[in-house]
Design an enzyme around this catalytic site. Structure first.
Site, short mmCIF file in Angstrom:
data_model
loop_
_atom_site.label_atom_id
_atom_site.label_comp_id
_atom_site.label_asym_id
_atom_site.label_seq_id
_atom_site.Cartn_x
_atom_site.Cartn_y
_atom_site.Cartn_z
N CYS A 87 29.02 47.29 33.21
CA CYS A 87 29.45 48.53 33.85
C CYS A 87 30.96 48.78 33.90
O CYS A 87 31.39 49.91 33.64
CB CYS A 87 28.88 48.61 35.25
N HIS A 148 33.94 50.96 40.86
CA HIS A 148 34.01 49.69 40.13
C HIS A 148 35.10 49.66 39.06
O HIS A 148 34.94 49.06 37.99
CB HIS A 148 32.66 49.34 39.50
N ASP A 354 25.07 53.74 32.71
CA ASP A 354 26.29 53.05 32.28
C ASP A 354 26.03 52.00 31.22
O ASP A 354 26.91 51.63 30.46
CB ASP A 354 27.04 52.44 33.48
#
Length: 409
Positions: A87, A148, A354
């Site tokens: 990701c 993230h 993703d």
């Protein structure tokens, strides 16, 4: 010879930039003044959704009517590829339209994602995201969900990698993400079992003591017993600190933020998706009269798996299926709001994953907690095989993209 071409998540980033920069306001009726017809952008990013987990891509047992409706009203991409099989680098590419290695977001080591909230790494401040371009073009921009891409650099308050430093006016979500350790009694990816941890600590301390005693016995190191005890005490303290850090992962890293403020620590996984949905719907209602970018990045269907009670035990595929169906419900609520506000015709909608489904993810009880990638071999973190990078993707823009079509190149 015809060349095979594949859409990638980077293609979508570039497309967003092109649409924002090329479309000029058109003449409106009545007073002859210009009416702002810049398209809105609604982007959905699902976490670890497999190519075979969605109805319109061949799944007949997990119910995804809302994603299927986007495909029916728009375009289905069968050759859409993520830029990475994990990701952090994949999302960096999605945001910037550049291969993640160009921004330093594709490390070659074993840890290919940002592991901790306090990690100094992240998307560099000099990278240009589509949110940055749209903000400069007068759009109101928001990220709801998983980021993230890092938070801070040298101290916790510089927020150099924060979404607000990359073109987003509003952020409500997870600066890190969701892992097993964020759940309750669902296992861990950051540490071993408690008994194994204790054994590891005892072995580490024993080896340390024997090594130092050996060096002193043979005259390699010279010091008095006080310095010896201080030295040993320091290392024992560091070992214990690391132990308690990993044991406290959920408290330290599983946080929910609004802009730069922590609003829940640790977050409640069961209520996370409904709250993301409420936040996204509220943003649409408040910004219905201005051009906007809304990026909804779900923490689903990444483990730890948890759903609101109304979705629990409703699917044919256990916890994983329940989570897919709750995510699809959320997509439906947000799309329904677009319709209610009369924004559908002027909104470019994109939904993807993703990376591929995590086919190796199995719970401590032996329940499969990962997705299905259809006919494609491999899955998440297996970038050399297509199941790790080929992702289910649908687009919608009424009047601009032909309804019910499919792009297979």
């Amino acid at each position: 010879m015809k060349h095979d071409r594949s859409w990638t998540t980077m293609s979508t980033a570039v497309l967003v930039l092109m649409l924002a920069s090329c479309l000029e306001p058109s003449l409106g009726e009545g007073d002859g003044g210009k009416v702002d017809t810049k398209p809105n952008f609604l982007l959905f990013m699902v976490d670890d959704l497999g190519m075979g987990d969605v109805g319109c891509f061949g799944n007949t047992s997990i119910r995804t009517p809302n994603i299927d409706r986007i495909a029916k009203n728009g375009v289905k991409l069968t050759q859409h590829l993520a830029a990475s099989a994990v990701c952090t680098p994949s999302r960096a590419a999605f945001l910037t339209g550049r291969y993640p290695i160009r921004s330093g977001m594709a490390p070659s080591g074993q840890m290919r994602v940002i592991p901790f909230l306090a990690s100094p790494g992240g998307l560099p401040a000099n990278e240009t995201t589509f949110a940055t371009i749209l903000k400069q073009a007068g759009y109101d921009t928001a990220l709801v969900g998983k980021w993230h891409q890092g938070v801070s650099c040298s101290n916790r308050n510089d927020f150099c990698h924060h979404p607000l430093n990359h073109g987003f006016n509003h952020f409500y979500g997870l600066p890190l993400g969701n892992v097993r350790d964020c759940g309750i009694n669902v296992g861990t990816v950051m540490r071993t079992k408690p008994a194994e941890q204790v054994i590891s600590i005892v072995i580490a301390i024993t080896v340390l003591l024997l090594s130092v005693a050996f060096l002193k016995l043979y005259g390699v190191v010279y010091y008095n017993w006080r310095s010896y005890c201080n030295f040993v005490g320091l290392w024992v303290g560091l070992i214990l600190l690391g132990f308690f850090f990993l044991r406290s992962f959920r408290t330290l890293n599983c946080v929910l933020m609004r802009n730069k403020d922590v609003v829940e620590q640790p977050f409640n996984l069961e209520t996370l998706t409904p709250r993301f949905t409420e936040e996204a719907v509220a943003f649409l209602r408040e910004r219905k009269d201005v051009p906007f970018l809304l990026y909804v990045a779900y923490s689903k269907v990444h483990t730890a798996l948890a759903t609101a009670e109304r979705f629990r035990g409703k699917s044919q595929h256990g916890s994983y299926g329940d989570n897919v169906e709750e995510m699809d419900w959320s997509v439906g609520e947000i799309m329904k709001t677009l319709d209610e506000l009369g924004l559908t015709e002027n909104t470019f909608v994109y939904l993807s994953s993703d990376n591929g489904g995590h086919i190796e993810e199995v719970s401590a009880k032996g329940e499969v907690h990962g997705g299905w990638n259809g006919i494609y071999k491999g899955g998440k973190a297996q970038g050399g095989m297509e199941g790790g990078i080929r992702v289910p993707t649908v687009l919608q823009w009424p009047g601009k993209l032909p309804a019910g079509s499919q792009i297979s190149e």
